[in-house]
Design a protein around this motif. Structure first.
Motif, short mmCIF file in Angstrom:
data_model
loop_
_atom_site.label_atom_id
_atom_site.label_comp_id
_atom_site.label_asym_id
_atom_site.label_seq_id
_atom_site.Cartn_x
_atom_site.Cartn_y
_atom_site.Cartn_z
N ARG A 66 0.83 -1.19 0.00
CA ARG A 66 0.00 0.00 0.00
C ARG A 66 0.87 1.26 0.00
NH1 ARG A 66 -5.21 1.28 1.52
NH2 ARG A 66 -5.53 3.35 2.43
N GLU A 101 -4.12 -6.39 0.18
CA GLU A 101 -3.51 -5.10 0.47
C GLU A 101 -3.27 -4.30 -0.81
OE1 GLU A 101 0.62 -3.15 2.22
OE2 GLU A 101 -0.02 -5.10 2.99
N THR A 102 -2.74 -4.98 -1.82
CA THR A 102 -2.49 -4.32 -3.10
C THR A 102 -3.79 -3.83 -3.73
OG1 THR A 102 -0.55 -5.72 -3.48
CG2 THR A 102 -1.46 -4.60 -5.39
N ALA A 105 -5.42 -0.90 -1.89
CA ALA A 105 -4.73 0.36 -2.22
C ALA A 105 -5.28 0.93 -3.53
CB ALA A 105 -3.22 0.12 -2.33
#
Length: 288
Positions: A66, A101-102, A105
């Protein structure tokens, strides 16, 4: 070249944080052009950038955390002098960071107004499917998948990426559609001194084997019979059906750009032409 492209209907400019050399310089150059002449036409332009490859030292200057994605995009916007990009890509799947998480983001980047759409580049099929589902569940549809695709490199077909993208309503945009210049007339008579291959940049001499040269010459004959250059036919082949949304060309001169654009005049192929092309590409010596 940028002005010629825009004047002839090209509105999409594809960048990444570390395109150069040096890192960031492509975005800086685009920012200069943007400020000098493109600013009045911002709403007609479709600008993309990416993060996920090596950009700065330390643990956050690479991959898809992130912090890395958000910091990189902020830097990219400054270099280009933009308030937002039209598409922001995760440049590659990060095995060291949870996919959630990616993707979160990317979701938050859209909600912050720093990107209108998001995309994936070079993700393996299984991870791409997970990503599509995660994004869709949060009302941030993945707009584009970017992958290498050309007459010589059929990985998106073989790995099911093309069909998968279509099933999820994701556009596929091809990079390296001319195999870094192999699928042009540039190497038909040997290796020019000013070529990428001669300079050892991205394309190595050992790639141009007798078998590959035989395929290039055979494809060039098919192109000539169609009234096209090899480059024109190679681009037309990538664009021949609805599985591919667009192609990213890397022209190094206005003349090359002009030649590439001629591909749009004839993107239809007869079954006989497609069969001949497949036979050439899948025969070790190109049918010589």
């Amino acid at each position: 070249m940028a002005h010629y492209a825009f004047d002839h209907g090209i509105t999409h400019f594809d960048l990444a944080n570390n395109y150069g050399p040096s890192y960031g310089s492509a975005e800086e150059t685009f920012g200069f052009i943007m400020k000098k002449s493109f600013k009045p036409y911002r709403d007609e332009l479709f600008v993309s950038t990416k993060a996920g490859y090596d950009m700065w030292p330390g643990p956050y200057g690479n991959w898809g955390s992130r912090k890395s994605l958000m910091a990189s995009l902020d830097q990219s916007l400054v270099r280009m002098g933009l308030d937002y990009v039209d598409v922001f890509y995760s440049h590659r799947y990060d095995p060291e960071t949870p996919l959630e998480e990616t993707m979160q983001a990317l979701v938050d980047i859209v909600r912050q107004g720093k990107a209108l759409y998001v995309g994936l580049s070079k993700y393996p099929a299984g991870k791409a499917e997970e990503a599509y589902r995660y994004l869709e569940a949060r009302d941030v549809h993945c707009l584009l998948y970017q992958g290498r695709y050309n007459l010589f490199d059929r990985a998106p077909e073989e790995e099911g990426i093309l069909g998968q993208a279509r099933a999820y309503g994701v556009g596929f945009i091809a990079f390296s559609p001319l195999a870094q210049g192999l699928l042009t007339s540039r190497y038909l008579q040997g290796v020019p001194e000013d070529s990428r291959m001669a300079q050892g940049r991205f394309l190595k001499r050992e790639v141009l084997t007798e078998a590959v040269l035989g395929k290039i010459k055979a494809l060039d004959r098919v192109a000539a019979e169609r009234g096209q250059t090899l480059a024109e036919m190679s681009l037309a082949w990538v664009l021949k059906d609805e599985l591919v949304t667009s192609v990213i060309i890397g022209a190094s001169s206005v003349a090359q750009l002009e030649d590439n654009l001629k591909a749009l005049r004839k993107v239809d192929f007869s079954k006989e032409e497609l069969d001949r092309i497949e036979a050439i590409c899948h025969t070790p010596d190109g049918g010589q």
